[in-house]
Scaffold this active site. Structure first.
Site, PDB file in Angstrom:
ATOM      1  CD  GLU A  18     -11.801   6.517   5.118  1.00 40.38           C
ATOM      2  OE1 GLU A  18     -11.174   5.529   5.521  1.00 40.38           O
ATOM      3  OE2 GLU A  18     -11.323   7.342   4.308  1.00 40.38           O
ATOM      4  CG  HIS A  45       9.046  21.954  -9.741  1.00 39.53           C
ATOM      5  ND1 HIS A  45       9.102  20.585  -9.926  1.00 39.53           N
ATOM      6  CD2 HIS A  45       9.246  22.505 -10.962  1.00 39.53           C
ATOM      7  CE1 HIS A  45       9.341  20.326 -11.187  1.00 39.53           C
ATOM      8  NE2 HIS A  45       9.429  21.468 -11.848  1.00 39.53           N
ATOM      9  CE  LYS A  55      -2.135   4.996   7.014  1.00 43.12           C
ATOM     10  NZ  LYS A  55      -3.284   5.566   7.690  1.00 43.12           N
ATOM     11  NE  ARG A  97      -2.542   1.226   3.521  1.00 44.07           N
ATOM     12  CZ  ARG A  97      -3.274   1.151   4.623  1.00 44.07           C
ATOM     13  NH1 ARG A  97      -4.575   0.883   4.541  1.00 44.07           N
ATOM     14  NH2 ARG A  97      -2.745   1.340   5.804  1.00 44.07           N
TER      15      ARG A  97
HETATM   16  N1  PXG Z   1      -9.266   5.086   7.181  1.00 40.37           N
HETATM   17  C1  PXG Z   1      -8.355   6.051   7.413  1.00 40.37           C
HETATM   18  C2  PXG Z   1      -8.602   7.412   6.923  1.00 40.37           C
HETATM   19  C3  PXG Z   1      -7.181   5.728   8.114  1.00 40.37           C
HETATM   20  O1  PXG Z   1      -6.263   6.661   8.356  1.00 40.37           O
HETATM   21  C4  PXG Z   1      -7.971   3.440   8.311  1.00 40.37           C
HETATM   22  C5  PXG Z   1      -9.092   3.820   7.596  1.00 40.37           C
HETATM   23  C6  PXG Z   1      -7.789   2.024   8.708  1.00 40.37           C
HETATM   24  O2  PXG Z   1      -6.794   1.431   7.879  1.00 40.37           O
HETATM   25  P1  PXG Z   1      -5.836   0.285   8.403  1.00 40.37           P
HETATM   26  O3  PXG Z   1      -5.002  -0.030   7.247  1.00 40.37           O
HETATM   27  O4  PXG Z   1      -5.047   0.825   9.560  1.00 40.37           O
HETATM   28  O5  PXG Z   1      -6.706  -0.835   8.809  1.00 40.37           O
HETATM   29  C7  PXG Z   1      -6.986   4.404   8.571  1.00 40.37           C
HETATM   30  C8  PXG Z   1      -5.740   4.040   9.306  1.00 40.37           C
HETATM   31  C9  PXG Z   1      -3.510   7.094  14.107  1.00 40.37           C
HETATM   32  C10 PXG Z   1      -3.568   5.956  13.184  1.00 40.37           C
HETATM   33  O6  PXG Z   1      -2.378   7.443  14.489  1.00 40.37           O
HETATM   34  C11 PXG Z   1      -4.502   5.954  12.156  1.00 40.37           C
HETATM   35  C12 PXG Z   1      -4.545   4.899  11.272  1.00 40.37           C
HETATM   36  C13 PXG Z   1      -3.683   3.861  11.412  1.00 40.37           C
HETATM   37  C14 PXG Z   1      -2.761   3.883  12.448  1.00 40.37           C
HETATM   38  C15 PXG Z   1      -2.691   4.931  13.335  1.00 40.37           C
HETATM   39  O7  PXG Z   1      -4.559   7.642  14.450  1.00 40.37           O
HETATM   40  N2  PXG Z   1      -5.464   4.987  10.305  1.00 40.37           N
END
Ligand code: PXG
Length: 316
Positions: free
Chosen positions: A209, A128, A176, A77
């Site tokens: 989400e 840039h 991300k 990812r």
């Molecule tokens: N949606 C968003 C916008 C995220 O940032 C998820 C879904 C869940 O994805 P994963 O791959 O983790 O199952 C995320 C992930 C934090 C923190 O510091 C946030 C995430 C992951 C780890 C830490 O708040 N978000």
């Protein structure tokens, strides 16, 4: 000699009064572009475009019992995110894998959290991106604070954010990226309302989400989660839970969810690297289901998740 400026003075004072740092307690050790540095020395340039423009991408990853949960999926990812913003990571996937394990080992962490950050790198004051000769790569291994443990039993209250999720054709939420302001502003709405998460809808009013978690709704035993086209981050935990549902013989569907599908559900739960699987107790103050805490399907999935981890976290 001319008098010293305030900043020169404070610098001079620091040099005189601060003893040499004892790097023993200066933890965690942080990996930056090939160097393993004590926390206080782990610094990046003010000209880094990650800082100046949020130009970069990242991953949040968990380690359980010394194994890196869904390591390959996270690395894949990260590279997909980088590719979508025309950023070439100057290491191979195997090298990134090794760096993460090195960081865990150097900090003696078996159960913890890994943050991988790739920035556009050091450039000039100007957008840039291709004037930044080399992307910066950072790996931090540390502990993580989850939601309050009791919330896994009681469920967590959330709100619906008024701010929509950024549209796919503006900034694809599948990236991300280091620019989380859309989510942070929704998170502020949540905090202002006295809760920790906010459900975000897309511009069409469909459920996407939460600010840092994906969302699932259960109705009459059938589980559903918004499909990727709704405009969301394709969570690694989300995919793991979809697969777990299939393994456990629980009906699961990825489809468009209306807000009513979530507010009228028997159970709602969130998934994320930090949260793992957590039940939602109420939305905008209205109870989900009977409002009595974690429902049976959420519990079954959370147990299933624990069982998988007990056998050794999958690293694929
Ligand atoms: N949606 C968003 C916008 C995220 O940032 C998820 C879904 C869940 O994805 P994963 O791959 O983790 O199952 C995320 C992930 C934090 C923190 O510091 C946030 C995430 C992951 C780890 C830490 O708040 N978000």
């Amino acid at each position: 000699m001319p008098p010293m400026s305030t900043s020169q003075l404070s610098e001079a004072k620091q040099t005189v009064t601060e003893p040499m740092r004892d790097t023993e307690g200066d933890r965690p050790l942080i990996w930056i572009d090939g160097a393993m540095l004590p926390r206080s020395q782990a610094k990046i340039s003010v000209f880094d475009h990650g800082l100046l423009y949020g130009d970069g991408c990242f991953e949040g990853i968990r380690a359980y019992g010394g194994r890196i949960f869904k390591c390959r999926s996270h690395i894949d990812r990260l590279y997909r995110s980088a590719d979508k913003i025309r950023l070439e990571i100057p290491y191979s996937k195997d090298e990134i894998d090794r760096v993460m394990r090195e960081c865990l080992k150097a900090n003696d962490i078996k159960d913890g959290y890994i943050r991988l950050v790739v920035t556009r790198g050091v450039g000039t004051l100007g957008l840039h991106p291709f004037r930044c000769p080399r992307p910066g790569v950072i790996c931090i291994a540390d502990s993580i604070s989850l939601y309050p443990p009791e919330m896994y039993e009681t469920g967590m209250p959330i709100i619906v954010a008024k701010r929509p999720r950024i549209p796919v054709d503006c900034l694809d939420p599948r990236i991300k990226s280091l620019n989380y302001l859309n989510n942070i502003l929704a998170k502020i709405e949540a905090i202002d309302a006295g809760v920790l998460e906010a459900l975000m809808l897309n511009k069409q009013g469909e459920v996407c989400e939460c600010t840092g978690d994906n969302v699932f709704a259960v109705k009459n035993g059938a589980i559903a989660t918004p499909d990727s086209e709704s405009g969301l981050l394709e969570g690694i935990t989300r995919r793991f839970v979809i697969d777990l549902c299939k393994k456990l013989g629980l009906p699961i569907e990825e489809r468009i969810l209306r807000l009513e599908d979530v507010t009228g559900a028997d159970e709602v739960f969130l998934t994320g690297t930090a949260a793992e699987i957590i039940a939602v107790k109420s939305i905008d103050g209205n109870p989900v289901g009977d409002g009595k805490g974690e429902g049976p399907i959420t519990r079954r999935l959370r147990e299933g998740f624990r069982e998988v981890l007990a056998q050794g976290a999958p690293e694929d």
